[in-house]
Design an enzyme around this catalytic site. Structure first.
Site, PDB file in Angstrom:
ATOM      1  N   GLU A   1       0.903  -1.130  -0.087  1.00 54.17           N
ATOM      2  CA  GLU A   1       0.040  -0.068  -0.008  1.00 54.17           C
ATOM      3  C   GLU A   1       0.933   1.316   0.178  1.00 54.17           C
ATOM      4  OE1 GLU A   1      -3.180  -1.861   3.278  1.00 54.17           O
ATOM      5  OE2 GLU A   1      -2.570   0.193   3.214  1.00 54.17           O
TER       6      GLU A   1
ATOM      7  N   CYS B   1       2.766   8.456   1.784  1.00 54.00           N
ATOM      8  CA  CYS B   1       3.350   7.407   2.659  1.00 54.00           C
ATOM      9  C   CYS B   1       3.681   6.089   1.735  1.00 54.00           C
ATOM     10  CB  CYS B   1       2.219   6.998   3.763  1.00 54.00           C
ATOM     11  SG  CYS B   1       2.467   5.699   4.675  1.00 54.00           S
TER      12      CYS B   1
ATOM     13  N   CYS C   1       5.139  -7.397   7.926  1.00 56.20           N
ATOM     14  CA  CYS C   1       6.298  -6.813   8.868  1.00 56.20           C
ATOM     15  C   CYS C   1       6.682  -7.921  10.002  1.00 56.20           C
ATOM     16  CB  CYS C   1       5.697  -5.724   9.611  1.00 56.20           C
ATOM     17  SG  CYS C   1       6.841  -5.033  10.613  1.00 56.20           S
TER      18      CYS C   1
ATOM     19  N   CYS D   1       4.135  -5.677  16.413  1.00 48.80           N
ATOM     20  CA  CYS D   1       3.474  -4.699  17.281  1.00 48.80           C
ATOM     21  C   CYS D   1       2.061  -5.145  17.427  1.00 48.80           C
ATOM     22  CB  CYS D   1       3.591  -3.251  16.839  1.00 48.80           C
ATOM     23  SG  CYS D   1       5.366  -2.822  16.793  1.00 48.80           S
TER      24      CYS D   1
ATOM     25  N   CYS E   1      -1.101  -3.432  15.278  1.00 48.66           N
ATOM     26  CA  CYS E   1      -0.775  -3.052  14.139  1.00 48.66           C
ATOM     27  C   CYS E   1      -1.304  -4.064  12.895  1.00 48.66           C
ATOM     28  CB  CYS E   1       0.684  -2.814  13.751  1.00 48.66           C
ATOM     29  SG  CYS E   1       1.096  -2.439  12.071  1.00 48.66           S
TER      30      CYS E   1
ATOM     31  N   GLU F   1       9.108  -2.498   8.506  1.00 50.80           N
ATOM     32  CA  GLU F   1       9.897  -1.749   9.297  1.00 50.80           C
ATOM     33  C   GLU F   1      11.180  -1.134   8.258  1.00 50.80           C
ATOM     34  OE1 GLU F   1      10.420  -0.145  12.303  1.00 50.80           O
ATOM     35  OE2 GLU F   1      12.341   0.348  11.331  1.00 50.80           O
TER      36      GLU F   1
ATOM     37  N   SER G   1      10.117   6.680   9.558  1.00 50.69           N
ATOM     38  CA  SER G   1       9.434   6.128  10.865  1.00 50.69           C
ATOM     39  C   SER G   1      10.136   4.601  11.174  1.00 50.69           C
ATOM     40  CB  SER G   1       8.044   6.173  10.536  1.00 50.69           C
ATOM     41  OG  SER G   1       7.400   5.492  11.868  1.00 50.69           O
TER      42      SER G   1
ATOM     43  N   SER H   1       8.291   5.429  16.575  1.00 52.84           N
ATOM     44  CA  SER H   1       7.037   5.013  17.065  1.00 52.84           C
ATOM     45  C   SER H   1       7.250   4.913  18.553  1.00 52.84           C
ATOM     46  CB  SER H   1       6.739   3.813  16.181  1.00 52.84           C
ATOM     47  OG  SER H   1       6.428   4.373  14.859  1.00 52.84           O
ATOM     48  N   LEU H   2       6.853   5.687  19.325  1.00 52.77           N
ATOM     49  CA  LEU H   2       7.056   5.311  20.750  1.00 52.77           C
ATOM     50  C   LEU H   2       5.992   4.586  21.523  1.00 52.77           C
ATOM     51  CD1 LEU H   2       9.817   6.039  22.295  1.00 52.77           C
ATOM     52  CD2 LEU H   2       8.366   7.964  23.465  1.00 52.77           C
TER      53      LEU H   2
ATOM     54  N   CYS I   1      -2.163   2.206   7.915  1.00 48.99           N
ATOM     55  CA  CYS I   1      -1.646   1.338   6.705  1.00 48.99           C
ATOM     56  C   CYS I   1      -1.724  -0.252   7.115  1.00 48.99           C
ATOM     57  CB  CYS I   1      -0.188   1.755   6.780  1.00 48.99           C
ATOM     58  SG  CYS I   1       0.171   3.006   5.740  1.00 48.99           S
TER      59      CYS I   1
HETATM   60  N1  SAH Z   1       7.378   0.133  11.130  1.00 43.45           N
HETATM   61  C1  SAH Z   1       7.376   1.330  11.125  1.00 43.45           C
HETATM   62  C2  SAH Z   1       6.846   2.355   9.920  1.00 43.45           C
HETATM   63  C3  SAH Z   1       5.467   1.721   9.486  1.00 43.45           C
HETATM   64  S1  SAH Z   1       4.132   2.058  10.943  1.00 43.45           S
HETATM   65  C4  SAH Z   1       7.151   2.069  12.688  1.00 43.45           C
HETATM   66  O1  SAH Z   1       6.534   1.383  13.417  1.00 43.45           O
HETATM   67  O2  SAH Z   1       7.371   3.128  12.949  1.00 43.45           O
HETATM   68  C5  SAH Z   1       3.612   3.636  10.840  1.00 43.45           C
HETATM   69  C6  SAH Z   1       3.104   4.134  12.043  1.00 43.45           C
HETATM   70  O3  SAH Z   1       1.871   3.685  12.091  1.00 43.45           O
HETATM   71  C7  SAH Z   1       3.786   3.683  13.415  1.00 43.45           C
HETATM   72  O4  SAH Z   1       3.904   4.782  14.202  1.00 43.45           O
HETATM   73  C8  SAH Z   1       2.597   2.582  13.812  1.00 43.45           C
HETATM   74  O5  SAH Z   1       2.748   2.452  15.197  1.00 43.45           O
HETATM   75  C9  SAH Z   1       1.352   3.338  13.371  1.00 43.45           C
HETATM   76  N2  SAH Z   1       0.049   2.442  13.519  1.00 43.45           N
HETATM   77  C10 SAH Z   1       0.172   1.142  13.088  1.00 43.45           C
HETATM   78  N3  SAH Z   1      -1.191   0.705  13.516  1.00 43.45           N
HETATM   79  C11 SAH Z   1      -1.872   1.689  13.891  1.00 43.45           C
HETATM   80  C12 SAH Z   1      -3.378   1.883  14.086  1.00 43.45           C
HETATM   81  N4  SAH Z   1      -4.097   0.721  14.060  1.00 43.45           N
HETATM   82  N5  SAH Z   1      -3.752   3.081  14.465  1.00 43.45           N
HETATM   83  C13 SAH Z   1      -2.598   4.283  14.495  1.00 43.45           C
HETATM   84  N6  SAH Z   1      -1.430   3.907  13.966  1.00 43.45           N
HETATM   85  C14 SAH Z   1      -1.066   2.818  13.903  1.00 43.45           C
HETATM   86 FE1  SF4 Z   2       5.831  -3.375  12.025  1.00 42.84          FE
HETATM   87 FE2  SF4 Z   2       5.493  -0.604  12.430  1.00 42.84          FE
HETATM   88 FE3  SF4 Z   2       3.359  -2.247  12.259  1.00 42.84          FE
HETATM   89 FE4  SF4 Z   2       5.078  -2.548  14.502  1.00 42.84          FE
HETATM   90  S1  SF4 Z   2       4.031  -0.704  14.032  1.00 42.84           S
HETATM   91  S2  SF4 Z   2       4.277  -4.100  13.384  1.00 42.84           S
HETATM   92  S3  SF4 Z   2       6.998  -2.105  13.239  1.00 42.84           S
HETATM   93  S4  SF4 Z   2       4.821  -1.925  10.750  1.00 42.84           S
END
Ligand code: SAH
Ligand code: SF4
Length: 373
Positions: free
Chosen positions: A91, A112, A119, A123, A126, A184, A215, A238-239, A357
């Protein structure tokens, strides 16, 4: 296997053409076809001699992703789902006129982009990781997300125009990139850097490094490596948790690189690059949205001069997490500001198109027969 032409730098292409006895201006003509006109066939490169086109076709692969779906309205967020040569789905999301989200001046259009198929980091909140990790994207697959959206835009503009366009190359649409799609990015470091250099080059994508935000979920060693690169890319971490227990509950990567190690890498990035750092913080009801969480977050962000982007959680089908009530999000924001941290709260309608995403792909994988074998 032929190399993808969109994965090669000007110097690399020049070497091939020079070996064939071609003058340097042919390389620039080729690059203009790729990066300004976004052509999808060698035959479209009408100012190159036929024999050269044949030779290029024999040597290089001009593969571009196929657009499976486009969702969204004009001048709103638009989601693209692409099918790659091996059938994998990825995407990209086009976001118009985003006001200064990552500290850069207000822009016109941000794309984006994804860096992996799936991935591996898992997390808990996600959608991208739900289906596991399939593979890294190649540099041309990263670059081509930008070019394919430019091509889509140019075709739409041409259809809308009453007169044929007098300008030979359409105006660029995308001014900013966020590397926040599926995957990632720092786990695909070499391909990412190659792609970003192609997108940054004046003869290529022409997008300034300061307009590119990477990110990461927090791969501390790669953050340090990125800090030592010459380009001034912006970095978003992504904290999502301001203490190790909260963060480890949401992000398994925190056990590998706990906050102390991650923040030390951020400090190193800051000493090398200046104030180019943003913390992404998803607000999840009852998990990380208390006033104590806000204060802990402020204690981490302030010494680094990091800006905080608060994102109310987008629901993912099959996962238990919820976004907090609006008032809770506003209170969290106010606490950060009171503690002297620059912060923004994404106030979006929770509509279909704003979904995080990875979700469009997931829906398509489960409703479609899935990617072609
Ligand atoms: N892997 C990298 C980049 C892709 S994720 C990372 O984790 O930073 C991009 C952003 O989308 C990250 O900050 C992630 O935590 C956030 N994200 C993932 N799932 C989400 C959700 N359901 N709602 C809001 N943000 C989300
Ligand atoms: Fe992967 Fe980023 Fe999603 Fe975590 S938030 S599972 S690192 S894409």
């Amino acid at each position: 296997m032929k190399s993808a032409v969109h994965a090669l730098t000007r110097d690399e292409l020049q070497q091939h053409l020079a070996a064939w006895g071609e003058p340097a201006f042919r390389t620039d003509q080729l690059l203009a076809w790729l990066y300004q006109h976004h052509v999808t066939s060698w035959d479209a490169m009408t100012n190159l001699p036929r024999a050269l086109r044949a030779r290029l076709a024999e040597t290089f692969d001009l593969r571009v992703p196929a657009r499976v779906t486009t969702r969204g309205a004009a001048d709103a967020t638009t989601k693209f789902l692409w099918r790659l040569a091996d059938g994998a789905l990825i995407e990209s999301v086009l976001i118009p006129a985003n006001p200064a989200l990552y500290g850069e001046p207000s822009d016109r259009h941000t794309l984006c982009v994804s860096t992996q198929v799936g991935c591996a980091y898992g997390c808990r909140f996600c959608a991208s990781g739900l289906d596991g990790w399939k593979r890294n994207l190649t540099p041309d697959e990263i670059v081509n997300q930008v070019l394919a959206v430019e091509r889509w835009h140019a075709a739409r503009a041409a259809r809308a125009a009453t007169e044929p366009s007098p300008s030979p190359a359409p105006e660029r649409l995308i001014t900013n990139l966020v590397i926040m799609g599926m995957g990632e990015p720092l786990a695909n470091y070499d391909h990412l850097l190659k792609a970003l250099r192609l997108l940054n080059a004046p003869w290529g994508g022409g997008i300034g490094a300061r307009k590119i935000t990477i990110s990461t979920s927090g791969l501390a060693p790669q953050v340090r490596r990125l800090a030592d690169e010459p380009e001034q890319f912006r970095l978003a971490i992504s904290l999502h948790g301001a203490t190790d227990p909260v963060r480890s509950r949401l992000m398994p990567v925190n056990r590998r690189y706990p906050l102390r190690e991650l923040l030390a890498a951020c400090e190193y990035y800051r000493t090398r690059k200046g104030r180019m750092l943003t913390f992404e913080y998803i607000l999840i009801a009852g998990v990380n949205d208390s006033l104590a969480d806000a204060r802990a977050l402020a204690r981490l962000a302030r010494p680094l001069g990091a800006k905080v982007n608060l994102i109310p959680y987008n629901r993912v089908e099959g996962l238990p997490w919820e976004r907090p009530a609006e008032a809770v999000c506003e209170t969290f924001l106010a606490e950060l500001e009171r503690d002297g941290v620059k912060a923004t709260l994404r106030r979006e309608k929770g509509g279909d198109i704003e979904a995080a995403c990875g979700q469009l792909r997931l829906q398509t994988l489960s409703t479609d027969a899935g990617p072609a074998p």
